[in-house]
Design a protein around this motif. Structure first.
Motif, short mmCIF file in Angstrom:
data_model
loop_
_atom_site.label_atom_id
_atom_site.label_comp_id
_atom_site.label_asym_id
_atom_site.label_seq_id
_atom_site.Cartn_x
_atom_site.Cartn_y
_atom_site.Cartn_z
N THR A 1 0.84 -1.20 0.00
CA THR A 1 0.00 0.00 0.00
C THR A 1 0.87 1.24 0.00
N GLU A 2 0.34 2.30 -0.59
CA GLU A 2 1.02 3.58 -0.48
C GLU A 2 0.97 4.03 0.98
N PRO A 3 2.01 4.63 1.48
CA PRO A 3 2.02 5.07 2.89
C PRO A 3 1.02 6.20 3.14
N GLY A 4 0.40 6.14 4.31
CA GLY A 4 -0.47 7.23 4.75
C GLY A 4 -1.84 7.27 4.10
N LEU A 5 -2.29 6.17 3.48
CA LEU A 5 -3.62 6.18 2.85
C LEU A 5 -4.71 6.11 3.92
N LEU A 6 -5.64 7.05 3.86
CA LEU A 6 -6.78 7.07 4.78
C LEU A 6 -8.06 6.95 3.95
N ILE A 7 -8.96 6.08 4.41
CA ILE A 7 -10.22 5.89 3.68
C ILE A 7 -11.38 6.11 4.64
N ASN A 8 -12.55 6.40 4.04
CA ASN A 8 -13.81 6.46 4.80
C ASN A 8 -14.52 5.14 4.61
N ALA A 9 -14.56 4.31 5.62
CA ALA A 9 -15.17 3.00 5.47
C ALA A 9 -15.63 2.46 6.82
N ASP A 10 -16.58 1.54 6.75
CA ASP A 10 -17.04 0.80 7.92
C ASP A 10 -16.01 -0.31 8.17
N PRO A 11 -15.29 -0.27 9.29
CA PRO A 11 -14.18 -1.22 9.48
C PRO A 11 -14.60 -2.68 9.43
N GLU A 12 -15.71 -3.00 10.09
CA GLU A 12 -16.15 -4.39 10.10
C GLU A 12 -16.56 -4.86 8.71
N ARG A 13 -17.30 -4.00 7.99
CA ARG A 13 -17.80 -4.39 6.67
C ARG A 13 -16.66 -4.46 5.65
N LEU A 14 -15.74 -3.48 5.70
CA LEU A 14 -14.64 -3.51 4.73
C LEU A 14 -13.71 -4.70 4.99
N PHE A 15 -13.54 -5.02 6.28
CA PHE A 15 -12.74 -6.20 6.60
C PHE A 15 -13.43 -7.46 6.06
N GLN A 16 -14.76 -7.46 6.07
CA GLN A 16 -15.52 -8.58 5.52
C GLN A 16 -15.26 -8.72 4.03
N VAL A 17 -15.17 -7.58 3.31
CA VAL A 17 -14.88 -7.60 1.87
C VAL A 17 -13.50 -8.20 1.61
N LEU A 18 -12.48 -7.67 2.34
CA LEU A 18 -11.12 -8.17 2.14
C LEU A 18 -11.02 -9.66 2.49
N SER A 19 -11.64 -10.04 3.61
CA SER A 19 -11.58 -11.44 4.03
C SER A 19 -12.21 -12.36 2.98
N ASN A 20 -13.33 -11.92 2.42
CA ASN A 20 -14.03 -12.76 1.43
C ASN A 20 -13.19 -12.90 0.16
N LEU A 21 -12.67 -11.76 -0.34
CA LEU A 21 -11.90 -11.81 -1.58
C LEU A 21 -10.59 -12.59 -1.40
N ILE A 22 -9.88 -12.33 -0.27
CA ILE A 22 -8.61 -13.03 -0.05
C ILE A 22 -8.87 -14.51 0.24
N GLY A 23 -9.93 -14.78 1.02
CA GLY A 23 -10.28 -16.17 1.31
C GLY A 23 -10.59 -16.95 0.05
N ASN A 24 -11.35 -16.35 -0.88
CA ASN A 24 -11.64 -17.01 -2.16
C ASN A 24 -10.35 -17.25 -2.95
N ALA A 25 -9.45 -16.25 -2.93
CA ALA A 25 -8.20 -16.39 -3.67
C ALA A 25 -7.38 -17.56 -3.12
N ILE A 26 -7.32 -17.68 -1.78
CA ILE A 26 -6.59 -18.80 -1.18
C ILE A 26 -7.24 -20.12 -1.56
N LYS A 27 -8.58 -20.14 -1.56
CA LYS A 27 -9.31 -21.39 -1.84
C LYS A 27 -9.06 -21.88 -3.27
N PHE A 28 -8.95 -20.94 -4.21
CA PHE A 28 -8.86 -21.34 -5.62
C PHE A 28 -7.46 -21.19 -6.22
N THR A 29 -6.47 -20.90 -5.36
CA THR A 29 -5.08 -20.84 -5.84
C THR A 29 -4.37 -22.13 -5.46
#
Length: 747
Positions: free
Chosen positions: A625-653
């Motif tokens: 990541t670029e240093p110092g990036l700040l986003i406006n997001a719901d932490p629990e929901r955005l973590f759910q997005v990353l977990s789902n996408l990365i989890g799928n990638a692990i499952k199918f790699t």
């Protein structure tokens, strides 16, 4: 003569080249001129008689050799500025006679016509009539009714021109016409109110009337004067005389005039928009040439009358619509108040439906239900008619002569010679059918409408000739009802629109209620199941302590079963959460609570949670990541997005593969990317990866197909977008955007 031979003669008559007669009427002279040099390229053969010049001597010569340089320059100026209608006509003296010159351009050639200038025209002084044109137009505009408008028009034109008969002829939808106003000399046979068959004015003649406001025939007994040469030298084709005042007309029409007892005629078109509405038709027993200026005044009357007719008919149509508004509003209320469907509401207002269209009976169909009010055909006849109407495919259908279109209607024409019907595009039979009874009446025709043309022998064989009888011929009309008015058609269309809106509103309401019921059910089920699943998980933990996996065989089996129960309970909890999320997304009630988040910190948390899963398969998992990036997001929901996408990638790699997660700024957004070296997604499946219940079948036995759908919903709730790219055997990449914190530094 065989029928097919007669039909062939009719077809030949319809195809008669009336725009290309190759000749003119003999009271004037016609020239065609080349541009820009104004050389004479065609001339009528009577130029020698009227102008004293041999036709052959004029061909190819400049126009000034005939009419002089001054008049030739006037023609050049009119042609250069296209002022054919606005410029005053030419006044020339040729061979001791005063002539009027009229110019127009058609199909890239100039047409110059000369006709005698009439100084002492009767019945009234020409100048007086033209000066009174303004007062006459005021009288037209003061008419309160259409009929008064017609009467003023025919009376004024007869007084101005002196024609023995002036009448207004209106075209009907069926093609024939009716005389609706007449001003005639006492000696003339009256035609007012009579119908004339469509064949009296063939289609191509109507087209000429539509494009040309005025036509005149001073003497129907004339001998046509040919043009020399016969064909235009520039294109080797006949000259199109559609807009020529002197155009020679069909010999059948000239004979028709003489059979009617007139030798002179003038017709003025009446237009409604770009359609031919009718004609002002003038006739005279003796030859009569009305001067150009007076003809122009009559044409102006025709144009004003056309505008007045259109305006007054529009007012009448508006009045007819206004008459229906109150009844339509009551019927709309009845449809809204109906418990079941819109047609049940209409079925409660049978008399109002009949009053709406002044019908004798009405039938309302809704699937198996059939309601009848007033005088209607039998139910089986109505059902059969409705099936035919459905095949016809018109949303609103109207006919005042139903049996002519639907022969079985002859069995019930006493109650339903006319039908007006409307239906909705629904999967079940539905519709409203209004019926009008037969109205027996005698229609008065000018001559036998079944014999508009006759045959006669000639040197060339048999030929058509116009009818010779114009005596009143009464025909009793059977199977005909009163015509449905514009207001009736408006009412049927408006009622259909209202019924359609009410029906769609009911469907939307039912669907909304179903969605709410489903959401409530999902919420209740999820809530009620979550507590038992928590209890099951707790009890499994307690039982696990009692049965060690290092104990005897029986204990190991029980411990394994408890592990399976805990995994199943955990999966059930995940499914319940997914169902709740899905329900909220579909209902448009998915809510996120954005706060400023540091992307680097979020990546560290994701790595600590997901790295062990990747290490089990020997997959290289990297976060950048670029240093110092700040986003406006719901932490629990955005973590759910990353977990789902990365989890799928692990499952199918596959083992020893690699997965890269990155975040970088792009304007007002931060772009996240999850890229893997897995098996990829088939091209035909890629467009559907974010659909509900889509799942990669292989290596995913426990997939619910809701993960990516919910992921997309979370990203969109943040105001972002998510896309997927993939190539079989090369891996996949999922990219999504999240808004940057306002005012955050950009690199």
């Amino acid at each position: 003569m065989k029928t097919e031979d007669f039909e062939e003669l009719l077809a030949n008559c319809a195809d008669e080249p009336i725009r290309f007669p190759g000749a003119i009427q003999p009271h004037g002279v016609l020239l065609t001129l080349s541009e820009p040099d104004l050389n004479i390229i065609q001339v009528s053969a009577n130029v020698g008689t009227l102008f004293g010049h041999a036709p052959e001597s004029l061909l190819g010569q400049p126009l000034h050799t005939l009419i002089g340089a001054e008049h030739a320059e006037a023609v050049r100026g009119m042609a250069a500025h296209n002022t054919f209608a606005d410029a005053p006509p030419l006044h020339v003296s040729l061979n001791g006679t005063q002539f009027l010159g009229l110019l127009h351009r058609h199909q890239r050639v100039l047409v110059l016509e000369f006709e005698p200038r009439l100084e002492d025209f009767k019945p009234r002084a020409l100048s007086g009539h033209v000066s009174n044109l303004g007062k006459m137009l005021q009288r037209l505009q003061s008419a309160k009714t259409l009929q008064a408008l017609y009467e003023i028009s025919v009376t004024e034109i007869q007084a101005m021109t002196g024609y023995d008969r002036v009448l207004i002829y209106r075209f009907e939808e069926e093609g024939h016409g009716q005389v609706i106003a007449e001003a005639s000399a006492p000696s003339m046979e009256l035609f007012n109110g009579l119908f004339f068959p469509a064949s009296d004015i063939p289609e191509q003649a109507r087209e000429l009337y539509r494009t040309n406001w005025l036509r005149i025939i001073p003497n129907a007994a004339y001998e046509p004067v040919p043009l020399l040469p016969k064909l235009r030298p520039d294109i080797d084709q006949p000259l199109d005389l559609s807009f020529a005042t002197l155009r020679s007309v069909s010999p059948i029409h000239c004979q028709y005039m003489q059979n009617m007892g007139v030798l002179s005629s003038m017709s003025i078109s009446l237009m409604k928009g770009d359609k031919l509405w009718g004609l002002i038709s003038c006739g005279n027993r003796e030859p009569l040439l009305v001067p150009h200026e007076l003809r122009s005044a009559c044409q102006t009357i025709g144009q004003v009358l056309s505008l007045q007719i259109s305006a007054m008919e529009a007012l009448e149509l508006s009045r007819q619509r206004e008459e229906k508004v109150d009844a339509l509003a009551l019927l709309d209320q009845a449809m809204k108040a109906s418990q079941n469907n819109v047609f049940d509401g209409l079925a409660q207002r049978g008399q109002l439906l009949m009053d709406l269209t002044l019908s004798g009976g009405v039938a309302i169909i809704e699937d198996k239900q059939l309601h009848r009010y007033g005088n209607c055909p039998e139910p089986s006849q109505i059902r059969a008619l409705h099936r035919w109407l459905q095949q016809n495919g018109e949303p609103v259908f109207a006919s005042h002569n139903l049996a002519a279109l639907y022969p079985p209607a002859a069995d019930f024409q006493q109650v339903a010679s006319g039908v007006l019907a409307m239906s909705l595009p629904k999967p079940v039979d539905n519709g409203v059918l209004w019926f009008r009874p037969e109205v027996k009446e005698n229609i008065s025709w000018s001559g036998d409408p079944n014999k508009p043309l006759a045959l006669e022998s000639s040197d060339a064989g048999m030929r058509l000739r116009p009818r010779t009888s114009f005596e009143i011929w009464k025909v009793e009309m059977a199977g005909i009802s009163t015509k449905w008015s514009h207001g009736d058609l408006f009412a049927a269309n408006d009622l259909r629109r209202s019924a359609l809106e009410n029906d769609l509103s009911r469907q939307v309401l039912r669907e909304q209620q179903a969605v709410r019921a489903r959401d409530e059910l999902v919420a209740v089920v999820s809530h009620d199941l979550r507590n038992p699943m928590t209890v099951i998980s707790m009890l499994c933990g307690m039982m696990q302590k009692a049965f060690s996996s290092d104990g005897p065989h029986t204990s190991r089996r029980i411990s394994s079963a408890i592990d399976t129960m805990q995994q199943a309970a955990a999966r059930m909890n995940v499914l319940l959460e997914d169902l709740l999320d899905t329900s909220k997304i579909e209902a448009g009630r998915y809510v996120v609570k954005p706060v400023p988040l540091d992307v680097s910190q979020m990546f560290e948390e994701a790595y600590s949670l997901l790295a062990p899963l990747a290490m089990e398969k020997g997959i290289d998992l990297s976060f950048n990541t670029e240093p110092g990036l700040l986003i406006n997001a719901d932490p629990e929901r955005l973590f759910q997005v990353l977990s789902n996408l990365i989890g799928n990638a692990i499952k199918f790699t596959p083992r020893q593969g690699n997965i890269g997660i990155s975040a970088m700024s792009n304007g007002e957004d931060i772009v996240f990317s999850v890229r893997d070296s897995g098996e990829g997604i088939a091209p035909d499946q890629l467009p559907y990866v974010f659909d509900r219940y889509w799942t990669q079948a292989e290596n995913n036995p426990t997939g619910s197909g809701l993960g990516l759908y919910i992921t997309q919903g979370i990203v969109q709730a943040h105001g972002g977008k998510i896309v997927a790219e993939s190539e079989l055997g090369r891996g996949s990449e999922f990219r999504f955007t999240v808004p940057r914190v306002a005012g955050a530094a950009r690199n």
